[in-house]
Design a protein around this motif. Structure first.
Motif, PDB file in Angstrom:
ATOM      1  N   ARG A 207     151.412 114.673  -5.997  1.00 40.81           N
ATOM      2  CA  ARG A 207     150.380 115.221  -6.793  1.00 40.81           C
ATOM      3  C   ARG A 207     150.870 115.997  -7.772  1.00 40.81           C
ATOM      4  O   ARG A 207     150.235 116.387  -8.995  1.00 40.81           O
ATOM      5  N   ARG A 208     151.790 116.811  -7.558  1.00 44.23           N
ATOM      6  CA  ARG A 208     152.501 117.723  -8.371  1.00 44.23           C
ATOM      7  C   ARG A 208     153.401 117.395  -9.394  1.00 44.23           C
ATOM      8  O   ARG A 208     153.912 118.144 -10.373  1.00 44.23           O
ATOM      9  N   GLY A 209     153.693 115.789  -9.215  1.00 44.72           N
ATOM     10  CA  GLY A 209     154.540 115.421 -10.330  1.00 44.72           C
ATOM     11  C   GLY A 209     155.746 114.852  -9.909  1.00 44.72           C
ATOM     12  O   GLY A 209     156.542 114.496 -10.628  1.00 44.72           O
ATOM     13  N   GLU A 210     156.227 114.894  -8.417  1.00 42.61           N
ATOM     14  CA  GLU A 210     157.428 114.757  -7.969  1.00 42.61           C
ATOM     15  C   GLU A 210     157.309 113.175  -7.832  1.00 42.61           C
ATOM     16  O   GLU A 210     157.114 112.620  -6.642  1.00 42.61           O
ATOM     17  N   GLU A 211     157.769 112.388  -8.697  1.00 46.92           N
ATOM     18  CA  GLU A 211     157.467 110.944  -8.770  1.00 46.92           C
ATOM     19  C   GLU A 211     158.405 110.319  -7.663  1.00 46.92           C
ATOM     20  O   GLU A 211     158.390 109.098  -7.225  1.00 46.92           O
ATOM     21  N   ASN A 212     159.681 110.817  -7.454  1.00 48.91           N
ATOM     22  CA  ASN A 212     160.654 110.460  -6.292  1.00 48.91           C
ATOM     23  C   ASN A 212     160.007 110.520  -4.952  1.00 48.91           C
ATOM     24  O   ASN A 212     160.788 109.931  -4.200  1.00 48.91           O
ATOM     25  N   ARG A 213     159.043 111.005  -4.575  1.00 49.67           N
ATOM     26  CA  ARG A 213     158.467 111.042  -3.536  1.00 49.67           C
ATOM     27  C   ARG A 213     157.304 110.100  -3.217  1.00 49.67           C
ATOM     28  O   ARG A 213     156.652 109.715  -2.294  1.00 49.67           O
ATOM     29  N   PHE A 214     157.220 108.982  -4.427  1.00 50.77           N
ATOM     30  CA  PHE A 214     156.286 108.062  -4.281  1.00 50.77           C
ATOM     31  C   PHE A 214     156.305 107.022  -3.191  1.00 50.77           C
ATOM     32  O   PHE A 214     155.328 106.708  -2.266  1.00 50.77           O
ATOM     33  N   ASP A 215     157.781 106.553  -3.036  1.00 47.68           N
ATOM     34  CA  ASP A 215     157.859 105.275  -2.152  1.00 47.68           C
ATOM     35  C   ASP A 215     157.434 106.145  -0.566  1.00 47.68           C
ATOM     36  O   ASP A 215     157.122 105.460   0.258  1.00 47.68           O
ATOM     37  N   ALA A 216     158.119 107.254  -0.271  1.00 45.69           N
ATOM     38  CA  ALA A 216     158.138 107.946   0.688  1.00 45.69           C
ATOM     39  C   ALA A 216     156.436 108.081   1.247  1.00 45.69           C
ATOM     40  O   ALA A 216     155.775 107.760   2.199  1.00 45.69           O
ATOM     41  N   THR A 217     155.623 108.636   0.216  1.00 44.93           N
ATOM     42  CA  THR A 217     153.961 108.784   0.452  1.00 44.93           C
ATOM     43  C   THR A 217     153.532 107.309   0.780  1.00 44.93           C
ATOM     44  O   THR A 217     152.698 107.188   1.775  1.00 44.93           O
ATOM     45  N   VAL A 218     153.751 106.221  -0.028  1.00 47.85           N
ATOM     46  CA  VAL A 218     153.129 104.875   0.309  1.00 47.85           C
ATOM     47  C   VAL A 218     153.489 104.597   1.744  1.00 47.85           C
ATOM     48  O   VAL A 218     152.715 104.187   2.669  1.00 47.85           O
ATOM     49  N   PHE A 219     154.783 104.918   2.273  1.00 48.50           N
ATOM     50  CA  PHE A 219     155.199 104.352   3.646  1.00 48.50           C
ATOM     51  C   PHE A 219     154.301 105.260   4.782  1.00 48.50           C
ATOM     52  O   PHE A 219     153.872 104.902   5.522  1.00 48.50           O
ATOM     53  N   TRP A 220     154.126 106.499   4.411  1.00 46.28           N
ATOM     54  CA  TRP A 220     153.454 107.420   5.675  1.00 46.28           C
ATOM     55  C   TRP A 220     152.091 107.057   5.428  1.00 46.28           C
ATOM     56  O   TRP A 220     151.448 107.301   6.549  1.00 46.28           O
ATOM     57  N   THR A 221     151.499 106.817   4.377  1.00 44.50           N
ATOM     58  CA  THR A 221     150.129 106.386   4.217  1.00 44.50           C
ATOM     59  C   THR A 221     149.745 105.400   5.271  1.00 44.50           C
ATOM     60  O   THR A 221     148.820 105.415   5.797  1.00 44.50           O
ATOM     61  N   LYS A 222     150.517 104.269   4.803  1.00 42.22           N
ATOM     62  CA  LYS A 222     150.265 103.106   5.717  1.00 42.22           C
ATOM     63  C   LYS A 222     150.730 103.230   7.044  1.00 42.22           C
ATOM     64  O   LYS A 222     149.980 102.800   8.051  1.00 42.22           O
ATOM     65  N   THR A 223     151.669 103.985   7.345  1.00 40.36           N
ATOM     66  CA  THR A 223     152.309 103.877   8.595  1.00 40.36           C
ATOM     67  C   THR A 223     151.412 104.772   9.466  1.00 40.36           C
ATOM     68  O   THR A 223     151.058 104.435  10.739  1.00 40.36           O
ATOM     69  N   LEU A 224     150.731 105.955   8.991  1.00 42.30           N
ATOM     70  CA  LEU A 224     150.104 107.027   9.760  1.00 42.30           C
ATOM     71  C   LEU A 224     148.772 106.211  10.063  1.00 42.30           C
ATOM     72  O   LEU A 224     148.319 106.669  11.130  1.00 42.30           O
ATOM     73  N   SER A 225     148.147 105.483   9.087  1.00 42.43           N
ATOM     74  CA  SER A 225     146.852 104.899   9.362  1.00 42.43           C
ATOM     75  C   SER A 225     147.001 104.072  10.463  1.00 42.43           C
ATOM     76  O   SER A 225     146.183 103.858  11.311  1.00 42.43           O
ATOM     77  N   LEU A 226     148.010 103.227  10.425  1.00 40.16           N
ATOM     78  CA  LEU A 226     148.417 102.254  11.549  1.00 40.16           C
ATOM     79  C   LEU A 226     148.433 102.949  12.895  1.00 40.16           C
ATOM     80  O   LEU A 226     148.020 102.563  13.887  1.00 40.16           O
ATOM     81  N   ILE A 227     149.330 103.794  12.781  1.00 39.16           N
ATOM     82  CA  ILE A 227     149.349 104.613  14.481  1.00 39.16           C
ATOM     83  C   ILE A 227     148.395 105.443  14.630  1.00 39.16           C
ATOM     84  O   ILE A 227     147.964 105.096  15.975  1.00 39.16           O
ATOM     85  N   GLY A 228     147.696 106.031  13.644  1.00 43.66           N
ATOM     86  CA  GLY A 228     146.180 106.224  14.042  1.00 43.66           C
ATOM     87  C   GLY A 228     145.307 105.411  14.707  1.00 43.66           C
ATOM     88  O   GLY A 228     144.605 105.683  15.558  1.00 43.66           O
ATOM     89  N   ALA A 229     145.285 104.105  14.167  1.00 40.76           N
ATOM     90  CA  ALA A 229     144.403 103.054  14.650  1.00 40.76           C
ATOM     91  C   ALA A 229     144.853 102.510  16.268  1.00 40.76           C
ATOM     92  O   ALA A 229     144.124 102.665  17.196  1.00 40.76           O
ATOM     93  N   LEU A 230     146.286 102.656  16.502  1.00 45.12           N
ATOM     94  CA  LEU A 230     146.614 102.389  17.697  1.00 45.12           C
ATOM     95  C   LEU A 230     146.410 103.480  18.699  1.00 45.12           C
ATOM     96  O   LEU A 230     146.274 102.990  19.890  1.00 45.12           O
ATOM     97  N   LEU A 231     146.719 104.641  18.349  1.00 37.00           N
ATOM     98  CA  LEU A 231     146.539 105.642  19.123  1.00 37.00           C
ATOM     99  C   LEU A 231     144.935 105.723  19.642  1.00 37.00           C
ATOM    100  O   LEU A 231     144.329 106.250  20.674  1.00 37.00           O
ATOM    101  N   SER A 232     144.215 105.384  18.578  1.00 34.28           N
ATOM    102  CA  SER A 232     142.657 105.388  18.903  1.00 34.28           C
ATOM    103  C   SER A 232     142.309 104.534  19.911  1.00 34.28           C
ATOM    104  O   SER A 232     141.541 104.864  20.704  1.00 34.28           O
ATOM    105  N   ILE A 233     142.946 103.358  19.958  1.00 37.92           N
ATOM    106  CA  ILE A 233     142.424 102.234  20.785  1.00 37.92           C
ATOM    107  C   ILE A 233     143.132 102.690  22.311  1.00 37.92           C
ATOM    108  O   ILE A 233     142.526 102.747  23.214  1.00 37.92           O
TER     109      ILE A 233
END
Length: 355
Positions: free
Chosen positions: A76-102
């Motif tokens: 968000r501050r403009g550090e585009e080199n963090r883009f791939d890591a952000t995509v990974f964490w948003t997907k992964t954490l959402s999936l982990i949250g779903a599994l932990l919820s079950i």
């Protein structure tokens, strides 16, 4: 030159904002699971270790989510080199949250149920966990679309999950959930012939807990589990341990036992028995050790305190096992303060006392 989207700001900035919002929502959800878990320390048995594991689970998830949020804020501050890591964490954490919820909905929900302690905690784990799992699966599915929508050219290389994957996961997870509830309901619901019960309007009985309080019927009459035979016309009203057990009808106390401890198959039960003027006897089972307020020979009025709710004997959770017998056999009765279901409490329904 950075790509600029209509509406102002760079594409990466807009994506970083969207990803940050998603991760903040995951943090809020984790907090909903984390902080109420401290209430589990007021319980006993499996509730305490369940609370400990829940705190570790959702606390750990919160730490991981903060880790991902740092990267999203950097984008968000403009550090585009963090883009791939952000995509990974948003997907992964959402999936982990779903599994932990079950896991929370079923394992933690059952652990908090099979105990004395706050009765609402198991419901929170189960129902919030199931709803949360749906939202997290939705976030997992939506995360790549956020990248493709907001991250400009870089987002176009993010792989999108197919709808088929989401449908299959949803069908398996929530199909199994529905089957589990259906099987439980079929085993515990019983078969009710309302014509064999007296009219509720003329019933001398009221629900055996305080005015205005609602209780969930774990098991009703004539179930396929253990409310059959001599115990056919019994009810299990789930209650928090230590809360009052009240006389459903006036009578004379004929027997009291509150010296036993422990629960499980083969464990001896605690109870209060009250004889009525028509010769019937109401039995209130699983009372808490040392909690009896009455003794044999005492006269009690409807609504008088008899004991406190416990989880003693052949019992899984804090509840009042209530049954009326005549000549040693259970008989059908109704409750004057149960307005629906012809005065006959049904399995998996909630009923409020009107005392």
């Amino acid at each position: 030159m950075r790509e600029v989207r209509a509406g102002g700001g760079t594409a990466m900035t807009r994506y970083g904002t969207a990803a940050s919002i998603l991760l903040i929502l995951l943090l809020v959800y984790a907090a909903v699971m984390f902080f109420p878990s401290f209430a589990g320390f007021a319980g006993d048995g499996p509730m305490v270790p369940t609370a400990v594991v829940a705190l570790l689970t959702w606390g750990g998830f919160s730490v991981l989510t903060l880790h991902g949020l740092r990267r999203a804020l950097a984008v968000r501050r403009g550090e585009e080199n963090r883009f791939d890591a952000t995509v990974f964490w948003t997907k992964t954490l959402s999936l982990i949250g779903a599994l932990l919820s079950i896991v929370t909905a079923f394992a933690f929900g059952f652990g908090a149920f099979a105990s004395c302690g706050p009765v609402w905690l198991s419901g929170l784990y189960h129902w919030v966990g199931l709803v949360g799992s749906m939202l997290c699966f939705g976030a997992w599915f939506a995360a790549p679309y956020l990248a493709r929508e907001y991250a400009g050219e870089a987002g176009q290389r993010v792989e999108r999950p197919g709808w088929g994957r989401l449908v299959v996961v949803g069908a398996v997870v929530y199909g199994l959930w529905a089957v589990a509830w259906l099987v439980g309901w079929m085993v515990l619901r019983g078969s009710i012939d309302a014509g064999t019960y007296p009219t509720a309007a003329k019933s001398p009985y009221q629900l055996p807990y305080p005015e205005g309080q609602r209780s969930w019927v774990i098991q009703g009459n004539n179930s396929h589990f253990n409310h059959k035979g001599d115990e056919e016309f019994a009810w299990d009203f789930r209650r928090q341990c230590g809360t009052p057990v009240l006389a459903a009808r006036a009578g004379t106390v004929v027997d009291v036992e509150d010296g036993f401890e422990g629960n499980g198959k083969g464990k001896k039960n605690n109870f209060v028995e009250v004889k009525h003027d028509d010769g019937t006897v109401a039995k209130y089972l699983h009372i808490q050790t040392g909690s009896a307020k009455v003794k044999p020979g005492d006269t009690v009025q409807q609504g008088d305190a008899l004991a406190e709710v416990g989880n003693v004997g052949n019992s899984l959770t804090g509840h009042i096992h209530f049954v009326v017998e005549k000549g040693g056999d259970s008989i059908p009765v109704t409750f004057q303060d149960v307005d629906e279901d012809k005065g006959i409490p049904r399995t998996f329904e909630h009923y409020a006392s009107a005392k």
